[in-house]
Design a protein around this motif. Structure first.
Motif, PDB file in Angstrom:
ATOM      1  N   GLY A 276       0.805  -1.216   0.000  1.00 13.67           N
ATOM      2  CA  GLY A 276       0.000   0.000   0.000  1.00 13.67           C
ATOM      3  C   GLY A 276       0.836   1.263   0.000  1.00 13.67           C
ATOM      4  N   LEU A 277       0.600   2.121   0.992  1.00 14.63           N
ATOM      5  CA  LEU A 277       1.290   3.413   1.085  1.00 14.63           C
ATOM      6  C   LEU A 277       2.547   3.360   1.940  1.00 14.63           C
ATOM      7  N   ASN A 278       2.912   2.181   2.414  1.00 15.20           N
ATOM      8  CA  ASN A 278       4.027   2.097   3.362  1.00 15.20           C
ATOM      9  C   ASN A 278       5.348   2.544   2.768  1.00 15.20           C
ATOM     10  N   ARG A 279       5.571   2.257   1.493  1.00 16.80           N
ATOM     11  CA  ARG A 279       6.836   2.679   0.872  1.00 16.80           C
ATOM     12  C   ARG A 279       6.582   2.895  -0.625  1.00 16.80           C
ATOM     13  N   LEU A 280       6.796   4.130  -1.074  1.00 11.05           N
ATOM     14  CA  LEU A 280       6.476   4.501  -2.443  1.00 11.05           C
ATOM     15  C   LEU A 280       7.691   5.056  -3.179  1.00 11.05           C
ATOM     16  N   HIS A 281       7.599   5.050  -4.500  1.00  9.63           N
ATOM     17  CA  HIS A 281       8.639   5.680  -5.314  1.00  9.63           C
ATOM     18  C   HIS A 281       8.324   7.167  -5.549  1.00  9.63           C
ATOM     19  N   GLN A 282       7.041   7.519  -5.533  1.00 10.78           N
ATOM     20  CA  GLN A 282       6.621   8.925  -5.621  1.00 10.78           C
ATOM     21  C   GLN A 282       5.633   9.193  -4.505  1.00 10.78           C
ATOM     22  N   PHE A 283       5.881  10.266  -3.751  1.00 16.05           N
ATOM     23  CA  PHE A 283       4.976  10.602  -2.656  1.00 16.05           C
ATOM     24  C   PHE A 283       5.037  12.101  -2.399  1.00 16.05           C
ATOM     25  N   ASP A 284       4.036  12.585  -1.684  1.00 11.31           N
ATOM     26  CA  ASP A 284       3.939  14.009  -1.362  1.00 11.31           C
ATOM     27  C   ASP A 284       4.464  14.265   0.041  1.00 11.31           C
ATOM     28  N   LYS A 285       5.112  15.413   0.192  1.00 11.28           N
ATOM     29  CA  LYS A 285       5.668  15.766   1.503  1.00 11.28           C
ATOM     30  C   LYS A 285       5.756  17.279   1.618  1.00 11.28           C
ATOM     31  N   VAL A 286       5.512  17.773   2.816  1.00  9.93           N
ATOM     32  CA  VAL A 286       5.741  19.186   3.131  1.00  9.93           C
ATOM     33  C   VAL A 286       6.958  19.248   4.047  1.00  9.93           C
ATOM     34  N   GLU A 287       7.888  20.121   3.696  1.00  6.61           N
ATOM     35  CA  GLU A 287       9.177  20.202   4.394  1.00  6.61           C
ATOM     36  C   GLU A 287       9.330  21.551   5.076  1.00  6.61           C
ATOM     37  N   ILE A 288      10.023  21.548   6.215  1.00  8.27           N
ATOM     38  CA  ILE A 288      10.451  22.802   6.837  1.00  8.27           C
ATOM     39  C   ILE A 288      11.976  22.816   6.893  1.00  8.27           C
ATOM     40  N   VAL A 289      12.558  23.972   6.582  1.00  7.04           N
ATOM     41  CA  VAL A 289      14.015  24.143   6.557  1.00  7.04           C
ATOM     42  C   VAL A 289      14.357  25.403   7.350  1.00  7.04           C
ATOM     43  N   GLN A 290      15.388  25.316   8.181  1.00  8.37           N
ATOM     44  CA  GLN A 290      15.869  26.488   8.906  1.00  8.37           C
ATOM     45  C   GLN A 290      17.370  26.658   8.715  1.00  8.37           C
ATOM     46  N   LEU A 291      17.788  27.902   8.614  1.00  7.73           N
ATOM     47  CA  LEU A 291      19.200  28.274   8.711  1.00  7.73           C
ATOM     48  C   LEU A 291      19.337  29.028  10.021  1.00  7.73           C
ATOM     49  N   GLN A 292      20.365  28.646  10.808  1.00  3.69           N
ATOM     50  CA  GLN A 292      20.466  29.219  12.135  1.00  3.69           C
ATOM     51  C   GLN A 292      21.899  29.581  12.494  1.00  3.69           C
TER      52      GLN A 292
END
Length: 424
Positions: A276-292
């Motif tokens: 099912g959805l456990n491991r995909l080759h294409q998937f959607d994700k929202v990322e957060i990135v910080q420089l500190q």
């Protein structure tokens, strides 16, 4: 990558720390130190030869002006020999620097002092477990059967169009995907992250900048004709916004969020864990990135962990927080926390987010620096990122945990985004 100066001044410390990641750096750091001595020696010879060449060139000019043509021509013959020496020394210098760089790229980031020893995921430390594991009704089924029952995700059609690991979302399944993406982005923006929409393919320099290359080359989809790579995460293009950039100290913190499709080969994946959805080759994700600022990056990491935790709480999912051991911490990370949610029909924990501090490791590759008013020269910034959140396993858990005989309940926080309370 780790700086040459750090390895020279802290050889034993680096070797000891990298053992936590099960990486024996003794031989490679030894080679680096020997090569750097060779580089320094060739640089001294090159500088001396260039100085001799410059001095001789001035002398030739003066001899010609003085009418001493024979002496000038004799000196010119000497410049030919010096030019050959300069070319040879330059070639040695360039090849040594390239060899040094290749070796430096092979060394992982040193782990933070709080990273526990361990070979793999079974030795990660559970920091906390929260939420109530749902008790499902007698006829509850896993998410891949729910997807078929309610016609919301078509794995077979995705396989027909592309191949395994490329599902097609439809109807309320597609709306749920979009709802989650918008919910995550809105929550991230409320937390001070600027939204960006990055390219989905990157060049080789970007892959090297964040450490996907050469470490994860086999997991990335490569467009060979153009030498471009499909992104495995929005971390890559978003962090590379700041490649070769010098920030002002007052710019910190720099915070970005981005939604993207992600592409991963996931070579070697097989069995029930890829159902099912456990491991995909294409998937959607929202990322957060910080420089500190280096002095504040671990405080920022705590804040990012708390933010991701807040998202999972709003989705009403039981979860646990793990501190990754050395053997499960990525090549580039100094410290990583993973979030896992419980998938009730599968009766297993599913990873949905990794939140990491890379300290200066990526910045050294990216040449990402900052400069304060009282600083003589720029210094490396710290980079951090996290999934906020990855969708496939979140969707799997939402479908399984919220199934009822009447249909699949939508968490209250998502209803304004879906426009419906039940998938039926």
């Amino acid at each position: 990558m780790l700086s040459l100066k750090y390895l020279q001044e802290n050889k034993d410390e680096a070797i000891k720390a990298l053992k936590i990641k099960n990486f024996d750096a003794t031989e490679i750091i030894g080679k680096i130190i020997v090569l750097d001595e060779k580089r320094k020696e060739s640089q001294v010879k090159l500088d001396a030869t260039l100085a001799e060449m410059n001095g001789l060139s001035k002398e030739i000019g003066m001899l010609f002006k003085s009418g001493k043509a024979d002496e000038a021509n004799a000196a010119k013959e000497k410049t030919g020999e010096l030019k050959d020496s300069i070319a040879e020394l330059t070639a040695i210098q360039n090849s040594t620097i390239q060899e040094l760089n290749d070796l430096l790229l092979q060394i992982p980031n040193t782990p933070h002092s709080s990273v526990p020893a361990g070979k793999g995921e079974n030795e990660n430390v559970i920091e906390k477990t929260c939420g109530i594991i749902p008790k499902l009704h007698a006829e509850a089924i896993p998410h891949w059967e729910l997807a078929k029952k309610y016609n919301i995700i078509d794995f077979e059609l995705g396989n027909k169009i592309t191949g395994a690991g490329f599902p097609l979302y439809r109807g309320k399944g597609a709306i749920l995907q979009r709802a989650l993406i918008n919910f995550f982005l809105d929550e991230n923006r409320k937390a001070g992250y600027e939204e960006v929409i990055p390219p989905l393919v990157v060049n080789e320099a970007s892959g090297y900048g964040t450490g996907q290359l050469p470490d994860k080359e086999g997991q990335m989809y490569h467009v060979t004709e153009d030498n471009l790579y499909l992104i495995p995460t929005a971390e890559v293009p978003v962090t590379n916004i700041y490649r070769d950039v010098i920030l002002k100290e007052e710019d910190f913190p720099v915070k970005n969020t981005a939604y993207s499709a992600c592409f991963r080969r996931e070579a070697g994946s097989y069995g029930k864990d890829v159902r099912g959805l456990n491991r995909l080759h294409q998937f959607d994700k929202v990322e957060i990135v910080q420089l500190q600022h280096p002095d504040k990056s671990y405080e920022a990491l705590e804040g990012m962990v708390a933010h991701v935790e807040g998202l999972i709480l709003k989705l009403e999912l039981p979860y646990r927080l793990l501190r990754l051991c050395g053997g499960d911490t990525s090549f580039t990370a100094a410290l990583t926390f993973d979030f896992e949610v419980f998938s009730a029909a599968q009766e297993k924990w599913l990873e949905v987010s990794s939140v990491s501090n890379f300290e200066a490791y990526q910045s050294n590759r990216l040449k990402l620096r900052y400069k304060g008013k009282d600083m003589k020269k720029p210094e490396l910034a710290h980079t951090l990122n996290g999934s906020a959140l990855a969708l496939p396993r979140i969707v799997a858990a939402l479908l399984e945990n919220n199934q009822t005989p009447e249909g699949i309940r939508i968490p209250e926080a998502l209803v304004p985004y879906t426009g419906f309370e039940l998938i039926d």
